[in-house]
Write an enzyme that holds these catalytic residues in place. Structure first.
Site, PDB file in Angstrom:
ATOM      1  CG  ASP A  84      41.726 -21.079 -55.170  1.00 53.65           C
ATOM      2  OD1 ASP A  84      42.102 -21.284 -56.486  1.00 53.65           O
ATOM      3  OD2 ASP A  84      40.995 -19.971 -54.792  1.00 53.65           O
ATOM      4  CG  ASP A  93      38.379 -19.761 -58.630  1.00 53.34           C
ATOM      5  OD1 ASP A  93      39.100 -20.463 -57.597  1.00 53.34           O
ATOM      6  OD2 ASP A  93      38.166 -20.256 -59.706  1.00 53.34           O
ATOM      7  CG  ASP A 119      43.188 -23.801 -59.110  1.00 53.95           C
ATOM      8  OD1 ASP A 119      44.296 -24.217 -58.705  1.00 53.95           O
ATOM      9  OD2 ASP A 119      42.708 -22.506 -59.109  1.00 53.95           O
ATOM     10  CG  ASP A 141      31.179 -41.826 -61.467  1.00 55.60           C
ATOM     11  OD1 ASP A 141      31.371 -41.631 -60.140  1.00 55.60           O
ATOM     12  OD2 ASP A 141      29.993 -41.559 -62.154  1.00 55.60           O
ATOM     13  CD  GLU A 162      31.274 -44.936 -57.554  1.00 56.10           C
ATOM     14  OE1 GLU A 162      30.709 -44.373 -56.392  1.00 56.10           O
ATOM     15  OE2 GLU A 162      30.821 -44.959 -58.746  1.00 56.10           O
TER      16      GLU A 162
HETATM   17  C1  NOJ Z   1      30.001 -41.491 -57.795  1.00 58.13           C
HETATM   18  C2  NOJ Z   1      30.875 -40.455 -57.590  1.00 58.13           C
HETATM   19  O1  NOJ Z   1      31.656 -40.543 -56.553  1.00 58.13           O
HETATM   20  C3  NOJ Z   1      29.618 -39.406 -57.055  1.00 58.13           C
HETATM   21  O2  NOJ Z   1      30.204 -38.283 -56.372  1.00 58.13           O
HETATM   22  C4  NOJ Z   1      28.673 -38.929 -58.094  1.00 58.13           C
HETATM   23  O3  NOJ Z   1      27.647 -38.081 -57.672  1.00 58.13           O
HETATM   24  C5  NOJ Z   1      28.047 -40.164 -58.680  1.00 58.13           C
HETATM   25  N1  NOJ Z   1      28.873 -41.307 -58.981  1.00 58.13           N
HETATM   26  C6  NOJ Z   1      27.584 -39.967 -60.226  1.00 58.13           C
HETATM   27  O4  NOJ Z   1      28.391 -39.533 -61.001  1.00 58.13           O
END
Ligand code: NOJ
Length: 487
Positions: free
Chosen positions: A18, A22, A26, A188, A236
């Site tokens: 941080d 806060d 960041d 993602d 992912e």
């Molecule tokens: C995978 C991400 O790593 C996770 O943290 C997230 O909640 C879900 N996708 C939805 O975006």
């Protein structure tokens, strides 16, 4: 350019360091912590989402893909981070969230008000039976009674990727960050973007109505044309090896996480099966796996396996052909913190009433310095840091040659010069032990409960080992050793 066999350090930005007191990590904090990342010896950093976001899912609910949330800084702080990383030879990987946006994204605000932006989402008169990954139905109502799809939280409406406007907007987002010097993207929910246009129910056999559909690969082929050949992108995607490895084709993302390892029990036979299946699935598409031992969505590896096995697994995966993604905090051997329910923040457990696992325990801020306040922030950390974590602090571990950090540091320093050959061949070994050869180097993993004399397995010089206190002549139970063969 980040090599396809690089070690990428996953920074959960909220919890790394941080810079403004806060209590939330960041970009200034991350920039200040880069020297520690360099000392560890990785090749690149991947930042979890720092875009403008109401933080309903800690940044995986993006309201503006081309702006930084004030919680994390601003574009100047981002540019400073990229410059500082590049000056130190580190690549920078952004987390791209294309499957859904925040319900505060201007498109969804307009859609909710009845505007033509509705066609950018999946809005229907009736819901179907699809389920949200965070529990319950994947459909919620708009004020006029229509239903919209969200595979995750209701604050994360899914985009309709058959819409050219969605596709064009994401191409602009890719260009925006590439122009700022970014070297790669972690994608993602990579398998979720294409939905069955008839919204059929989930059935056995045939393509799934919203996971890994053939159309989704077309999207990534169009991205690769924007990215060019050198920019790293990693999918992912959770699923069987052949389905997830499909994202790693050279004209698509080029890399896909080998998540199966996270669910593989601690047994030589099971680990070998997983490794072989991942390597075969990736080789079939001309790629190598992106190995992972942990991330911000699963319990920490030291909790899943115990500290010795966790470190041995790191060395084992680092010795395999492919890339490795190291989750920040795992180099300190952190376990999951026991976050009391009143401090829970994770929408997955809050929405499912605790039925789905709580991810907060793996997301607790990192300890930097020994002593009461552990150095993450001058304020109150956003999740409580256990007092005992002073014992895991980075400063203490860097000074201790037998610490988890030091073991990984030595392995990372030796890795690229040792593991130069892409082929992996298993050699005969006693039950519970794996001996894998890559050219002139051998990795030994002892998953049995008996020490194993090293000389009986392979001649050569030990280059790295996960148990600093082990008898040099044996591979201890739960230990991984790297040997340069032939001596
Ligand atoms: C995978 C991400 O790593 C996770 O943290 C997230 O909640 C879900 N996708 C939805 O975006």
């Amino acid at each position: 350019m980040i090599s396809r066999t690089a070690v990428v350090y996953q920074v959960y930005v909220r919890s790394f360091l941080d810079g403004d007191g806060d209590g939330v990590g960041d970009l200034t904090g991350l920039t200040a912590g880069l020297d520690a990342v360099v000392r560890l010896g990785v090749d690149a950093v991947w930042l979890t989402p720092v875009y403008r976001s109401p933080q309903a899912d800690h940044g995986y609910d993006v309201a503006d893909h081309r702006a930084i949330d004030p919680l994390f800084g601003d574009l100047d702080a981002f540019d400073a981070l990229v410059a500082a990383a590049h000056a130190r030879g580190l690549g920078v990987v952004m987390d791209l969230v294309p499957n859904h946006v925040s319900d505060q994204h201007p498109w969804f605000v307009a859609a909710r008000a009845g505007g033509p932006e509705r066609e950018l989402f999946h809005v229907r008169a009736q819901p179907n039976g699809w389920r949200s990954m965070f529990g319950g139905s994947a459909w919620s109502r708009l004020p006029d009674g229509a239903w919209y799809l969200h595979l995750f939280a209701p604050e994360q409406p899914d985009l309709d990727w058959s819409q050219p406007r969605v596709q064009e907007d994401f191409a602009s987002t890719l260009r925006f960050w590439l122009d700022r010097g970014v070297d790669g993207f972690r994608v993602d929910v990579a398998g979720g973007l294409a939905k069955d246009p008839s919204y059929g129910e989930v059935r056995r056999g045939g393509p799934h109505p919203h996971w890994d559909r053939p159309e989704v690969h077309e999207i990534y082929r169009s991205w690769r044309r924007v990215l060019g050949p050198d920019v790293l992108a990693v999918a992912e995607a959770w699923g069987p090896p052949d389905r997830t490895a499909a994202f790693a084709r050279a004209d698509e993302l080029g890399q896909a996480f080998a998540f199966e390892i996270l669910r593989t029990p601690w047994s030589a036979a099971a680990l070998r099966r997983t490794v072989d299946a991942q390597l075969a699935a990736h080789r079939a598409v001309g790629a190598l796996p992106a190995w992972v031992a942990g991330n911000h969505d699963v319990a920490r590896v030291a909790t899943r396996l115990g500290p010795e096995r966790a470190l041995a697994l790191h060395l084992f995966l680092l010795a395999l052909p492919g890339a490795f993604y190291l989750y920040a905090g795992d180099e300190l051997g952190l376990p999951d913190a026991d976050v009391p329910p009143e401090a829970w923040q994770d929408p997955q457990s809050l929405r499912s009433g605790g039925r789905l696992p709580n991810r907060d325990g793996a997301r607790v801020p990192l300890p930097w310095t020994s002593g009461e306040r552990v150095g993450f922030t001058t304020g109150e950390p956003w999740l409580p840091v256990p007092a005992a974590w002073s014992g895991y602090a980075r400063d203490r571990q860097e000074a201790d040659p037998a610490s988890t950090w030091s073991v990984l540091h030595r392995a990372l320093a030796a890795r690229s010069a040792l593991w130069t050959v892409d082929d992996l061949a298993w050699e005969p070994a006693p039950p519970g032990v794996l001996v894998g050869r890559r050219g002139g180097a051998v990795v030994v993993l002892n998953a049995s409960s008996r020490p194993c004399p090293l000389a009986r397995l392979t001649p050569g010089a030990v280059v790295a080992r996960s148990d600093s206190h082990a008898d040099p002549a044996v591979v201890s139970p739960s230990e991984c050793v790297w040997v340069r063969a032939g001596a």
